[in-house]
Design a protein around this motif. Sequence first.
Motif, PDB file in Angstrom:
ATOM      1  N   LEU A 142      33.711 -10.526  -1.128  1.00 11.18           N
ATOM      2  CA  LEU A 142      34.660  -9.969  -0.171  1.00 11.18           C
ATOM      3  C   LEU A 142      34.975  -8.519  -0.517  1.00 11.18           C
ATOM      4  CD1 LEU A 142      36.491 -10.311   2.260  1.00 11.18           C
ATOM      5  CD2 LEU A 142      38.224 -11.313   0.760  1.00 11.18           C
ATOM      6  N   ALA A 143      35.086  -8.223  -1.805  1.00 11.76           N
ATOM      7  CA  ALA A 143      35.336  -6.848  -2.242  1.00 11.76           C
ATOM      8  C   ALA A 143      34.209  -5.929  -1.794  1.00 11.76           C
ATOM      9  CB  ALA A 143      35.485  -6.803  -3.760  1.00 11.76           C
ATOM     10  N   THR A 144      32.978  -6.426  -1.893  1.00 16.74           N
ATOM     11  CA  THR A 144      31.821  -5.630  -1.458  1.00 16.74           C
ATOM     12  C   THR A 144      31.866  -5.386   0.046  1.00 16.74           C
ATOM     13  OG1 THR A 144      30.458  -6.540  -3.254  1.00 16.74           O
ATOM     14  CG2 THR A 144      29.305  -5.565  -1.372  1.00 16.74           C
ATOM     15  N   GLU A 145      32.200  -6.407   0.810  1.00 12.30           N
ATOM     16  CA  GLU A 145      32.260  -6.287   2.265  1.00 12.30           C
ATOM     17  C   GLU A 145      33.315  -5.267   2.703  1.00 12.30           C
ATOM     18  OE1 GLU A 145      30.581  -7.636   4.806  1.00 12.30           O
ATOM     19  OE2 GLU A 145      29.169  -8.712   3.525  1.00 12.30           O
ATOM     20  N   LEU A 146      34.440  -5.233   1.985  1.00 16.72           N
ATOM     21  CA  LEU A 146      35.545  -4.357   2.374  1.00 16.72           C
ATOM     22  C   LEU A 146      35.494  -2.990   1.685  1.00 16.72           C
ATOM     23  CD1 LEU A 146      38.517  -6.907   2.376  1.00 16.72           C
ATOM     24  CD2 LEU A 146      37.215  -6.080   4.328  1.00 16.72           C
ATOM     25  N   GLY A 147      34.620  -2.868   0.688  1.00 17.37           N
ATOM     26  CA  GLY A 147      34.527  -1.599  -0.019  1.00 17.37           C
ATOM     27  C   GLY A 147      35.695  -1.319  -0.932  1.00 17.37           C
ATOM     28  N   ILE A 148      36.263  -2.368  -1.516  1.00 14.36           N
ATOM     29  CA  ILE A 148      37.383  -2.213  -2.447  1.00 14.36           C
ATOM     30  C   ILE A 148      37.064  -2.992  -3.714  1.00 14.36           C
ATOM     31  CG2 ILE A 148      39.103  -1.880  -0.623  1.00 14.36           C
ATOM     32  CD1 ILE A 148      39.863  -4.793  -0.854  1.00 14.36           C
ATOM     33  N   SER A 149      37.932  -2.879  -4.719  1.00 10.78           N
ATOM     34  CA  SER A 149      37.684  -3.568  -5.982  1.00 10.78           C
ATOM     35  C   SER A 149      38.073  -5.039  -5.885  1.00 10.78           C
ATOM     36  CB  SER A 149      38.494  -2.906  -7.105  1.00 10.78           C
ATOM     37  OG  SER A 149      39.874  -3.149  -6.922  1.00 10.78           O
ATOM     38  N   LYS A 150      37.518  -5.829  -6.790  1.00  8.60           N
ATOM     39  CA  LYS A 150      37.851  -7.254  -6.843  1.00  8.60           C
ATOM     40  C   LYS A 150      39.335  -7.441  -7.150  1.00  8.60           C
ATOM     41  CE  LYS A 150      36.587 -11.552  -9.219  1.00  8.60           C
ATOM     42  NZ  LYS A 150      35.712 -12.158 -10.261  1.00  8.60           N
ATOM     43  N   GLY A 151      39.881  -6.588  -8.016  1.00 10.26           N
ATOM     44  CA  GLY A 151      41.303  -6.676  -8.342  1.00 10.26           C
ATOM     45  C   GLY A 151      42.178  -6.414  -7.130  1.00 10.26           C
ATOM     46  N   ARG A 152      41.752  -5.456  -6.293  1.00  8.76           N
ATOM     47  CA  ARG A 152      42.516  -5.145  -5.081  1.00  8.76           C
ATOM     48  C   ARG A 152      42.471  -6.313  -4.103  1.00  8.76           C
ATOM     49  NH1 ARG A 152      46.866  -2.948  -3.037  1.00  8.76           N
ATOM     50  NH2 ARG A 152      46.551  -1.745  -1.115  1.00  8.76           N
ATOM     51  N   VAL A 153      41.324  -7.008  -4.034  1.00  5.97           N
ATOM     52  CA  VAL A 153      41.222  -8.197  -3.194  1.00  5.97           C
ATOM     53  C   VAL A 153      42.256  -9.236  -3.625  1.00  5.97           C
ATOM     54  CG1 VAL A 153      39.784 -10.215  -2.665  1.00  5.97           C
ATOM     55  CG2 VAL A 153      38.823  -7.926  -2.506  1.00  5.97           C
ATOM     56  N   SER A 154      42.332  -9.488  -4.916  1.00  7.27           N
ATOM     57  CA  SER A 154      43.289 -10.473  -5.427  1.00  7.27           C
ATOM     58  C   SER A 154      44.718 -10.063  -5.123  1.00  7.27           C
ATOM     59  CB  SER A 154      43.106 -10.650  -6.938  1.00  7.27           C
ATOM     60  OG  SER A 154      41.809 -11.127  -7.238  1.00  7.27           O
ATOM     61  N   GLN A 155      44.990  -8.778  -5.265  1.00 13.03           N
ATOM     62  CA  GLN A 155      46.344  -8.271  -5.015  1.00 13.03           C
ATOM     63  C   GLN A 155      46.749  -8.454  -3.551  1.00 13.03           C
ATOM     64  OE1 GLN A 155      46.769  -4.025  -5.355  1.00 13.03           O
ATOM     65  NE2 GLN A 155      48.916  -4.182  -5.963  1.00 13.03           N
ATOM     66  N   LEU A 156      45.855  -8.089  -2.638  1.00  9.56           N
ATOM     67  CA  LEU A 156      46.178  -8.152  -1.212  1.00  9.56           C
ATOM     68  C   LEU A 156      46.231  -9.588  -0.704  1.00  9.56           C
ATOM     69  CD1 LEU A 156      43.992  -5.202   0.128  1.00  9.56           C
ATOM     70  CD2 LEU A 156      46.470  -5.218  -0.214  1.00  9.56           C
ATOM     71  N   ALA A 157      45.294 -10.421  -1.150  1.00 11.03           N
ATOM     72  CA  ALA A 157      45.220 -11.797  -0.658  1.00 11.03           C
ATOM     73  C   ALA A 157      46.383 -12.637  -1.150  1.00 11.03           C
ATOM     74  CB  ALA A 157      43.902 -12.442  -1.075  1.00 11.03           C
TER      75      ALA A 157
END
Length: 307
Positions: free
Chosen positions: A78-93
Amino acid sequence: MEQERLDAATSPSLQGQIDAAFDTTLSQLKELSDPLERAKTAHSLVSRAQDFGAEFQAVRNEAMNETLRVGKLNSTQLATELGISKGRVSQLAKGAPPERLFLGSGKVIVALAEKLEDGRLKDGSSKPVQGPVIATEDVQTYEHLRELAEEVGLEITFERIPLGGNVRLNRNNLVVICGPRLSPLIEQILEGDPHLRFDKDDKGWFLTDRNTGEIYRSPMDRGENSDIAYFSRLPRPDGQGTFLYIAGIHARGSGGVVHWLNQELANVHRELKAKRFSTLISSTFDRDTLEITSSKRITPFYRPEGA
């Protein structure tokens, strides 16, 4: 797979529509000759853009949460699809609960109907007509809805629907609590529901399931501490969205919908998201405090064709 292809086809189109709308607005803004008018309009648009930004973020976070929950992608993918870091994915989700989007993605406005109130005093004599007022039961319903909204991280406020029932429906994040008796506009929109309808005869208001033919009259009319309410997501007159609508046969019934939502919000969001629907909720209440004590859904979630 078909839905994925449809989404892929519509997303770029949606982005293009948004870009075009921003470009047009910005061009018109720059063309304003009066600098004060240009400054005031730009200032207002900045505020609205911030509001929309918050709503877009809420939709994004909920969609990320759902993508991870159903196992469509993992955090790295998901991080790759959105162009953000894996940590940011966890933070937002892990932000606000996704079910908040059932109520709204920004500041929720609850429109409550005013009415003229009459009745009798304790000695049996008639009392003067008072008003316009908002029914005590509707105020209680709003307070419980406010608690629910704030619990899931939403800001909420209310406004009055004046006598005559003229309410501005073409807005996002709107909840209307107003019986058809108090608003011809609402009554007209309700006629478009092919499944459930309000009606009236010499015994009073009642609800009918058009699919089964069953008629639901309020137990309050028989002296019982129970009522039935209509709950739906209805189309806006401008065709650009929907609004949530709550109306009991009596005002007390509206509180039953909010009581039920307090227990079922996450489940309802998973099933319906922002899709149109209508259903009936039955509830009981305490005679002294008027507080709802139990509630349940008594019809399916009916969906309009093509919605």
